[in-house]
Scaffold this motif. Structure first.
Motif, PDB file in Angstrom:
ATOM      1  N   GLN B  69      21.743  -6.425  14.570  1.00 56.61           N
ATOM      2  CA  GLN B  69      20.846  -7.591  14.674  1.00 56.61           C
ATOM      3  C   GLN B  69      20.275  -7.973  13.319  1.00 56.61           C
ATOM      4  O   GLN B  69      20.110  -9.145  13.011  1.00 56.61           O
ATOM      5  N   GLU B  70      19.956  -6.950  12.526  1.00 57.32           N
ATOM      6  CA  GLU B  70      19.362  -7.207  11.201  1.00 57.32           C
ATOM      7  C   GLU B  70      20.251  -8.114  10.367  1.00 57.32           C
ATOM      8  O   GLU B  70      19.789  -9.048   9.727  1.00 57.32           O
ATOM      9  N   ARG B  73      20.376 -11.602  11.849  1.00 55.43           N
ATOM     10  CA  ARG B  73      19.146 -12.348  11.536  1.00 55.43           C
ATOM     11  C   ARG B  73      19.167 -12.847  10.104  1.00 55.43           C
ATOM     12  O   ARG B  73      18.707 -13.938   9.805  1.00 55.43           O
ATOM     13  N   THR B  74      19.695 -12.015   9.208  1.00 57.01           N
ATOM     14  CA  THR B  74      19.772 -12.453   7.817  1.00 57.01           C
ATOM     15  C   THR B  74      20.678 -13.677   7.707  1.00 57.01           C
ATOM     16  O   THR B  74      20.345 -14.650   7.030  1.00 57.01           O
ATOM     17  N   ALA B  77      18.897 -16.585   8.976  1.00 58.98           N
ATOM     18  CA  ALA B  77      17.891 -17.015   7.997  1.00 58.98           C
ATOM     19  C   ALA B  77      18.541 -17.798   6.863  1.00 58.98           C
ATOM     20  O   ALA B  77      17.941 -18.698   6.287  1.00 58.98           O
ATOM     21  N   ALA B 188      18.265 -16.134   1.601  1.00 55.13           N
ATOM     22  CA  ALA B 188      17.568 -16.786   2.703  1.00 55.13           C
ATOM     23  C   ALA B 188      16.238 -17.300   2.169  1.00 55.13           C
ATOM     24  O   ALA B 188      15.553 -16.600   1.436  1.00 55.13           O
ATOM     25  N   ILE B 193      13.802 -17.971   6.966  1.00 58.69           N
ATOM     26  CA  ILE B 193      13.465 -16.711   7.640  1.00 58.69           C
ATOM     27  C   ILE B 193      12.541 -16.981   8.829  1.00 58.69           C
ATOM     28  O   ILE B 193      12.700 -16.411   9.898  1.00 58.69           O
TER      29      ILE B 193
END
Lengths: 406, 251
Positions: B69-70, B73-74, B77, B188, B193
Motif C-alpha cells: 500500500q505504501e 500511495r506514493t 501522491a 510527490a 500527498i
C-alpha cells in the motif's frame, strides 16, 4: 497523537529523498558559504508545490479580508489544521538533519518577514511585499537586533524614524546579526519614532524597505561559528527617506511591540522541530558508528559508556518528538502555545540539541572532530539554538516570570 | 485512454543487503522499501501522457502483501488516479505476475500497460514480455522514448539496443517497459500527498482471481558478490596479460 500517520511518513520519505539528492551532495559548498541557500530552497518550494499552496492560502485570506472578515489570527480547528501544522514541521525536521541553516534562512524569510507583514500590514502592503516573500520569489529579512541591543531589543534600540513633515519619514540606525541581510530583497525594519522625547518612551514603528533604497547599505555575510548556510549580515541606514506606504499598517498607532513579541513566540515555536532534526541525525549516525566501529576487538556499541550515550540520545529524541506531537495536536485544537510554554519548549529543545550533538562528537572520537563525519557541523549549528530567538537565559526568565505572576 | 502501470515493492537499492543464515533469502528487518525504480519511471511516463492527453486514467497495480500500500500511495501522491493491490503472502514469479496482469486486463481493459523493464530485486526482466505474449499484444521493451499517436491508436517507442537506438511503431493496446533514460520521475508534491489519501485503493485477494500462481522455480542459494580487495601494480604489459590469463581467467 501518539505516532506519525502513514501520510506523515509519506511526506517525510519524499522530503528525505529530496534532501539526500539535492542538499547532501552540496553540503560542503553550502557549509563554506560559497553557495547561498536560496536556489535550492526555491527548487524545494517548486518541487513540492509549496509555493502554490502559499499563493492559494494568501489569496483566500486576502479575499476574506476584502469582505471585511477578520483576517489574521483566525485559526480553524480540526484535522486539516493539524495536517497543515505537520506539513510545516516535517520538512523542518528533515532539512535540519543536514542543513539547519537552510531552515533559518527560509524561516526568517517566509515565517518572520512575511508573517510580520501579513499580521499588521495593509492589504496593499500584503499584496506588494508579502506574497512574493511567501512564495520565496523574494528573500526577506527581519531587522530588530542592533549592536547595542540584543536581548533588550526595545530598551536599547537606537534606530530612529523622524517625521519629514511631508507625511513621510527619515530613517537612521544600524542593525546586526540579520539573517538573509546580505541577500534580502525586502527588509522589515523596526525602529523608534523620535519626537524629541525620552528614548525609552518612544513609540515603536515598523517599516518595509527594499534593498535598493538610497541610504541603505548591507554588509557582506559575517563569519560565524556555525549555521554557515544561513547568510547573516549588518544593515546600515543613513537618512533613508520613505513614504507612509512603507510604514507597516500605514499608521503610527499599530501595536508594534506586541507584534514583535508575537513574532518572537512564533520564532521559538520552530526550534523544537529543528532540534528534533539535529538529534535524530546525530542518533542515527551514532548508532551506525557504534555498530561498525571496532576497538579492542569488538564494536564500540558493546561498551556501556557508549550505550549510555546512545540511550540518552534516544530519550532526547522521544521527548522532542512528543513535543512536536503536542504542537500538531494544539494546531488541530486551534490553540496556540502561551509565550511561557513556547519559551519552555525552546529552552529544552535547544539545550537538548546541543547536549546530544556534543555527545555525538565525543562518541565518534577523533572522527567526530573531522568535518567528514558531519556531527561536528551539527554540533556547531546546534549552538545557535541556545542563542537566537531569545537566549536560554531569556527563556528562563520568561518561564519564571509567568510562574511568579501567580 | 486508460493506462495500467505495474508497481513492485522492492528494497531500497541503497540498502545494505544481508543474507539469512540459510542463504536462500535476504534479511528484511530494517530494510527500507521503495517503488522499483524502473516502475517509478513507468508511473512518471504515464503521468506525462495523462498531462498531454486529457481524459487519460492512470491505474496502478501491485501484487504482494498489504505493506505494498505504501508504494501505491506514493504513486497516487505522484498523480495516479487509483490503485489495485492483489493481496498475497507468497512469492510470485514473473509468469504468475503476468497471469495476474492478464486477468486484470480482462476487467480493466487498458489501452496501454507500462511497467519497469525489470525489478531491481530479482532482476528477472521477463514479466513485461510474458504479459504481451499471454495477451497477444505487441511489446516494446527497454523504452527510452515514448511518443503516442495523436489518434491514440498507436505509439512510437525508441529502445536502447546494442550499438544504438531502435524505433518501433506499435499499434495499441500494447505493453511498454521503461528503461532508465525514459524520464526523471517527479517527487510527490504536498497537495498530491494530501489528495492521495482520498483516492481509491482496491484490494483483491489473489485467490479470488483464480489464476495459477504455483511456483515453477526454487531459489537454491544466494551469494553476495565477492568482497573487493585492493588493486595491484604489475610491472609490464606482458605480466598484465599473463595475470589476466592465468589468475583472472578473463582472456
Amino acid at each position: 497523537m501518539i505516532e506519525w500517520s502513514e501520510q506523515h511518513e509519506l511526506i517525510r520519505q519524499t522530503f528525505r529523498r529530496f534532501v539526500e539528492a539535492e542538499i547532501k551532495p552540496n553540503l560542503r559548498e553550502l557549509e563554506h558559504g560559497d553557495t547561498p541557500p536560496y536556489a535550492i530552497l526555491r527548487k524545494l518550494m517548486a518541487t513540492f508545490g509549496i509555493d502554490q499552496v502559499a499563493r492559494a492560502r494568501f489569496e483566500r485570506q486576502i479575499a476574506r479580508e476584502k469582505e471585511g472578515e477578520a483576517g489574521p489570527g483566525e485559526r480553524a480547528a480540526g484535522p486539516e489544521a493539524a495536517d497543515s501544522a505537520a506539513m510545516q514541521l516535517i520538512p523542518v525536521i528533515e532539512l535540519c538533519r543536514y542543513c539547519p541553516g537552510m531552515v533559518t534562512a527560509l524561516g526568517v524569510s517566509v515565517g518572520l518577514t512575511a508573517a510580520a507583514i501579513m499580521s499588521r500590514g495593509t492589504l496593499r502592503q500584503k499584496e506588494r511585499w508579502a506574497l512574493p516573500l511567501l512564495t520565496l520569489e523574494t528573500i526577506g529579512a527581519w531587522a530588530i537586533t542592533e549592536p547595542g541591543s540584543g536581548s533588550d531589543a526595545f530598551g536599547g534600540m537606537k534606530s530612529t524614524a523622524r517625521r519629514d513633515g511631508d507625511g513621510g519619514y527619515v530613517l537612521n540606525g544600524s542593525k546586526t546579526f540579520i539573517t538573509n541581510g546580505p541577500y534580502a530583497d525586502t527588509i522589515v525594519f523596526i525602529c523608534k519614532l523620535d519626537e524629541g522625547n525620552e528614548p525609552r518612551e518612544r513609540k515603536v514603528l515598523t517599516f518595509v524597505l527594499d534593498k535598493d533604497l538610497p541610504g541603505l547599505t548591507r554588509s557582506r555575510p559575517m563569519l560565524k561559528m556555525g549555521l554557515h548556510s544561513s547568510p547573516t549580515g549588518e544593515l546600515f541606514l543613513e537618512d533613508v527617506r520613505v513614504g507612509r506606504e512603507r510604514l507597516l499598517g500605514e499608521t503610527e498607532d499599530v501595536p508594534a511591540r506586541a507584534g514583535a513579541k508575537q513574532t518572537f513566540s512564533q520564532e521559538r515555536a520552530g526550534v523544537p522541530a529543528m532540534a528534533l532534526g539535529i538529534v535524530s541525525q546525530c542518533l542515527e549516525l551514532s548508532v551506525d558508528y557504534a555498530r561498525t566501529r571496532v576497538q579492542f576487538g569488538r564494536p564500540i556499541g558493546e561498551f556501556q559508556l557508549i550505550q549510555l550515550k546512545l540511550a540518552r540520545m534516544e530519550v532526547a529524541r522521544m521527548n522532542l518528538q512528543n513535543l512536536i506531537f503536542r504542537q500538531i495536536e494544539m494546531a488541530g485544537a486551534g490553540k496556540r502555545m502561551t509565550l511561557a510554554e513556547a519559551s519552555a519548549a525552546k529552552l529544552y529543545a535547544a539545550q537538548t540539541a546541543m547536549d546530544v550533538a556534543l555527545e555525538a562528537v565525543q562518541l565518534f572520537g577523533g572522527n567526530g572532530y573531522m568535518a567528514e563525519f558531519q556531527v561536528e557541523q551539527l554540533c556547531r549549528d546546534a549552538k545557535v539554538l541556545q542563542i537566537y530567538a531569545g537566549t536560554d537565559e531569556i527563556q528562563v526568565s520568561q518561564i519564571a516570570r509567568s510562574l511568579l505572576r501567580g | 485512454m486508460k493506462i495500467l502501470v505495474c508497481v513492485k515493492r522492492v528494497p531500497d537499492p541503497e540498502t545494505v543487503i544481508k543474507l539469512t543464515p540459510e542463504g536462500a533469502s535476504i534479511v528484511t528487518d530494517n530494510v527500507k522499501w521503495v517503488i522499483n525504480p524502473f516502475d517509478e519511471i513507468a508511473i512518471e511516463e504515464a503521468l506525462r501522457i495523462k498531462e498531454k492527453a486529457a481524459g487519460t486514467e492512470v491505474v496502478l497495480l501491485s501484487i504482494g502483501q498489504k505493506t505494498a500500500q505504501e508504494q501505491l500511495r506514493t504513486g497516487l501522491a505522484m498523480g495516479a488516479d487509483r490503485a489495485i493491490l492483489v493481496l498475497t503472502d507468497q512469492v510470485v514469479e514473473p509468469l504468475a505476475v503476468a497471469r495476474v496482469i492478464e486477468k486484470l486486463v480482462g476487467t480493466e481493459k487498458p489501452e496501454l500497460i507500462l511497467m519497469g523493464k525489470q525489478a531491481i530485486d530479482d532482476d528477472s526482466n521477463c514479466a513485461g514480455q510474458m504479459v504481451a505474449e499471454l495477451l497477444g499484444w505487441p511489446q516494446a521493451t527497454f523504452a527510452s522514448k515514448v511518443v503516442l499517436g495523436g489518434d491514440q491508436k498507436g505509439a512510437q517507442v525508441t529502445r536502447e539496443v546494442d550499438g544504438g537506438l531502435e524505433t518501433l511503431a506499435i499499434p495499441l493496446p500494447a505493453v511498454v517497459t521503461a528503461d532508465l533514460r525514459l524520464n526523471e520521475p517527479r517527487y510527490a508534491s504536498l497537495p498530491g500527498i494530501m489528495k492521495a489519501r482520498k483516492k481509491e485503493l482496491k484490494e483483491i485477494p489473489l485467490a479470488e482471481l483464480g489464476v495459477d500462481v504455483a511456483p515453477r522455480t526454487r531459489i537454491v542459494k544466494l551469494e553476495t558478490p565477492p568482497k573487493r580487495t585492493g588493486g595491484r601494480k604489475v610491472g609490464s604489459v606482458q605480466e598484465l596479460v599473463q595475470v589476466l590469463h592465468d589468475e583472472a581467467k578473463v582472456i
